[in-house]
Design a protein around this motif. Structure first.
Motif, PDB file in Angstrom:
ATOM      1  N   GLN A  41       0.815  -1.210   0.000  1.00  0.00           N
ATOM      2  CA  GLN A  41       0.000   0.000   0.000  1.00  0.00           C
ATOM      3  C   GLN A  41       0.853   1.266   0.000  1.00  0.00           C
ATOM      4  O   GLN A  41       0.552   2.231  -0.687  1.00  0.00           O
ATOM      5  CB  GLN A  41      -0.925  -0.020   1.217  1.00  0.00           C
ATOM      6  CG  GLN A  41      -1.883   1.132   1.279  1.00  0.00           C
ATOM      7  CD  GLN A  41      -2.864   0.950   2.413  1.00  0.00           C
ATOM      8  OE1 GLN A  41      -2.786  -0.025   3.154  1.00  0.00           O
ATOM      9  NE2 GLN A  41      -3.761   1.885   2.565  1.00  0.00           N
ATOM     10  N   GLY A  44       2.326   3.138  -3.452  1.00  0.00           N
ATOM     11  CA  GLY A  44       1.559   3.938  -4.387  1.00  0.00           C
ATOM     12  C   GLY A  44       0.462   3.144  -5.070  1.00  0.00           C
ATOM     13  O   GLY A  44       0.444   1.911  -5.060  1.00  0.00           O
ATOM     14  N   PRO A  45      -0.459   3.883  -5.707  1.00  0.00           N
ATOM     15  CA  PRO A  45      -1.632   3.239  -6.297  1.00  0.00           C
ATOM     16  C   PRO A  45      -1.319   2.318  -7.486  1.00  0.00           C
ATOM     17  O   PRO A  45      -1.982   1.308  -7.670  1.00  0.00           O
ATOM     18  CB  PRO A  45      -2.518   4.406  -6.731  1.00  0.00           C
ATOM     19  CG  PRO A  45      -1.644   5.604  -6.733  1.00  0.00           C
ATOM     20  CD  PRO A  45      -0.519   5.336  -5.801  1.00  0.00           C
ATOM     21  N   ARG A  46      -0.324   2.652  -8.270  1.00  0.00           N
ATOM     22  CA  ARG A  46      -0.010   1.821  -9.438  1.00  0.00           C
ATOM     23  C   ARG A  46       0.499   0.433  -9.019  1.00  0.00           C
ATOM     24  O   ARG A  46       0.097  -0.576  -9.570  1.00  0.00           O
ATOM     25  CB  ARG A  46       1.016   2.493 -10.333  1.00  0.00           C
ATOM     26  CG  ARG A  46       0.470   3.716 -11.046  1.00  0.00           C
ATOM     27  CD  ARG A  46       1.520   4.335 -11.872  1.00  0.00           C
ATOM     28  NE  ARG A  46       1.202   4.047 -13.267  1.00  0.00           N
ATOM     29  CZ  ARG A  46       1.943   4.419 -14.269  1.00  0.00           C
ATOM     30  NH1 ARG A  46       3.064   5.062 -14.046  1.00  0.00           N
ATOM     31  NH2 ARG A  46       1.578   4.140 -15.502  1.00  0.00           N
ATOM     32  N   ARG A  48      -0.012  -0.911  -6.127  1.00  0.00           N
ATOM     33  CA  ARG A  48      -1.101  -1.588  -5.415  1.00  0.00           C
ATOM     34  C   ARG A  48      -2.014  -2.289  -6.414  1.00  0.00           C
ATOM     35  O   ARG A  48      -2.419  -3.428  -6.198  1.00  0.00           O
ATOM     36  CB  ARG A  48      -1.877  -0.607  -4.559  1.00  0.00           C
ATOM     37  CG  ARG A  48      -2.964  -1.267  -3.741  1.00  0.00           C
ATOM     38  CD  ARG A  48      -3.722  -0.256  -2.881  1.00  0.00           C
ATOM     39  NE  ARG A  48      -4.882  -0.864  -2.299  1.00  0.00           N
ATOM     40  CZ  ARG A  48      -4.920  -1.435  -1.109  1.00  0.00           C
ATOM     41  NH1 ARG A  48      -3.835  -1.475  -0.378  1.00  0.00           N
ATOM     42  NH2 ARG A  48      -6.028  -1.966  -0.645  1.00  0.00           N
ATOM     43  N   GLU A  49      -2.336  -1.618  -7.516  1.00  0.00           N
ATOM     44  CA  GLU A  49      -3.166  -2.240  -8.556  1.00  0.00           C
ATOM     45  C   GLU A  49      -2.470  -3.457  -9.152  1.00  0.00           C
ATOM     46  O   GLU A  49      -3.111  -4.484  -9.395  1.00  0.00           O
ATOM     47  CB  GLU A  49      -3.491  -1.231  -9.648  1.00  0.00           C
ATOM     48  CG  GLU A  49      -4.489  -0.175  -9.236  1.00  0.00           C
ATOM     49  CD  GLU A  49      -4.734   0.847 -10.324  1.00  0.00           C
ATOM     50  OE1 GLU A  49      -4.500   0.535 -11.509  1.00  0.00           O
ATOM     51  OE2 GLU A  49      -5.153   1.963  -9.987  1.00  0.00           O
TER      52      GLU A  49
END
Length: 71
Positions: A41, A44-46, A48-49
């Motif tokens: 987590q 970053g969001p990328r 995490r995806e």
């Protein structure tokens, strides 16, 4: 194990008789620890995806082995 993910490699190993149920469970747990979205987590969001996508593949592979080999 790179390329197509854990499914083909583990399936190939299982066909050759090199891997037992305990090995599959152990590998599953290691991969879950490594790719669980909550563990990445902070990256970053990328990432995490990407971890979520990888976890889906890992879970699909494990479900396949549970059903096919009754682990």
């Amino acid at each position: 194990m790179r390329g197509r993910g854990p499914v083909p490699q583990a399936a190939e190993d299982r066909r050759q008789g090199d891997v037992g149920p305990d090995d599959i469970r152990r590998q599953y747990r290691e991969l879950v620890k490594q790719y669980h979205p909550d563990k990445v987590q902070h990256l970053g969001p990328r990432l995490r995806e990407a971890a979520e996508m990888e976890m889906k593949q890992i879970n699909e592979a494990y479900d396949y082995f549970v059903k096919k080999y009754k682990l």
